[in-house]
Design an enzyme around this catalytic site. Sequence first.
Site, short mmCIF file in Angstrom:
data_model
loop_
_atom_site.label_atom_id
_atom_site.label_comp_id
_atom_site.label_asym_id
_atom_site.label_seq_id
_atom_site.Cartn_x
_atom_site.Cartn_y
_atom_site.Cartn_z
N HIS A 130 0.64 -1.19 0.03
CA HIS A 130 0.10 -0.23 -0.03
C HIS A 130 0.88 1.25 -0.08
O HIS A 130 0.47 2.40 0.73
CB HIS A 130 -0.92 -0.09 1.12
N ARG A 187 -11.32 -5.19 9.19
CA ARG A 187 -10.45 -4.96 7.84
C ARG A 187 -8.90 -4.86 8.11
O ARG A 187 -8.26 -5.63 7.41
CB ARG A 187 -10.79 -3.46 7.45
N CYS A 205 -6.35 -7.97 6.79
CA CYS A 205 -5.05 -7.59 6.28
C CYS A 205 -3.78 -8.27 7.07
O CYS A 205 -3.09 -8.70 6.37
CB CYS A 205 -4.89 -5.88 6.28
#
Lengths: 269, 104, 201
Positions: A182, A226, A230
Amino acid sequence: MKGRLLISAAVVSLGMAGMAWSQGNSATAEIEKYREMLGDGNPAELFEMDGEALWATARGPKNASLQKCDLGLGAGVVKGAYAQMPRYFADSDKVEDLESRLMTCMVKLQGFDRAELSKKPFGTANYKSDMEALVAYVVGQSRGMPMAVPTAHPKEKAAFELGKQIFFYRAGPYDFSCATCHAMTDARIRMQDLPDLTSPAGSQRAYTSWPAYRVSQSLFRSFQWRLNDCFRQQRFPEPTYASESTIALTSYLATMANGATYQGPGIKR
Amino acid sequence: MASSMRVRALLKGDVTAITAIVSHPMETGMRKDGGKVIPAHFIQVLTVDVDGKRVVTSHLNTAVSSNPVFNFKVKGAKVGDKAVVSWVDNLGEKGSGEAVVAAG
Amino acid sequence: MKAKLMMGGVLALASTCLFAAGSESVVAARLKTDFHTKGIAKVERLDQDPVQILCSTPDLDSVPQAQQFALEKQQRAEIKYPADGKYLGDWKKGEILAQDGRGNTWSDTPETPIGGNCYNCHRISPQEISFGTIGPSLYQYGKKKGYTEARQKEAYGRIYNSKAFNLCAPMPRFGHVGALTEAQIKDLVALLLDPESPVNK
């Protein structure tokens, strides 16, 4: 009369139809079309309704509702509260994200046990999560509001800094950090677009679309979920629910999204 | 699973957009849970009534996702009309929700 | 003038490292408190080796290149090349392995076969359009780079330990950490460098 009611009906099925893909570009275009279709209506609303009812229901050993819960904007103020979280709370002397704060309220007002609340925060096909319904309701009340996570308090600054360090922390069998996937623009993993969470644009777009309804799971998913998933894919051990590390990481990501309009709850494949 | 249904009806120009989000597992009867088949459980008929008149009757099958979203466009409704969306599934369970047509 | 510069250096060091007592950083200690073992994903996975510590610096440009090169060299010295001197395995097995992204998460078991995860980040065979773009395209790798033994050895080394060639690369060190076996890495080398592999068609 009946004859005058002209009807055009479109039944939207949320199942992913088999797609004929000739090349990468058309596949991306098809996925974009699918996303647009999902935007027509979001089953997250069902969870918002449940959460709204739950918020007002007297529950727990103290038989009280959450209507006096202070999410940062004063007791009982839900409108816009999520767009300004995580934030420092004087009563707990901690920076809290929404889920931590909801637990603080459920302990203080309703008499629930924090450890008990943290045990099964995520729903499954056979288990309905009260926490995720409450999250759906609260975040829905910030839709359309500008993200304005406060950063003035020293503990908010510290949380942001710790969160940043966690974002770049490489470990585990594959040396992954959040940044491994990311921190670059226009990258994807398989066909999945990866937002660049180190840039304001990428971070704003991603953060404001969570929490979200996951079509593939038929479930509403919170931000703690979330992060949890991850870290699973990162091959890390499991983060403890609403722990300081997860709140700090959320502080980092939420602050990076400041200025954007909150769009959630989102809808994901 | 959520336990409810949400209906919206918005009139724009002369077209009313009716949205219904239904909480339903829409099980196909093809899925398995730990080797055991999960029995089929899906909506078979979904209807829309506006101002007491039937304007949509749809027959559904298992090719519709869980917690489905339906969008209908209807002409002839006016602000203040009641839109009622109802469904019946293969196990005989029923549900319905309503909304008053509002200016969109 | 010199004294000022030195002070600046010390300050920069203090602000980037954030080390607590002992050698463990504040962030590492925090993570070890806040994470727990689940299934095969033990909390010890949060322990960092020198490569992971250095590559966790948010601004990599601030890390002296000499330090990076020294670590790369050390990683290169630890690569175990095949004793038989052969690098090419079976590209068909390599393709299956490249497709597989499973293994090593807490929802996997010790028996879950560990995949190569290659398509997550690379374009490889042209037939597979669901590929990631974190890494460079490897389509026509052999055709473009040549099929020499030196190339084969280099590819083997990069899959075994990408960090030996580019210290803070996103790519895992598949051989170094024992995720893939020697035979599996050879199969992946064949996928890239066998003239018969679809990659080179």
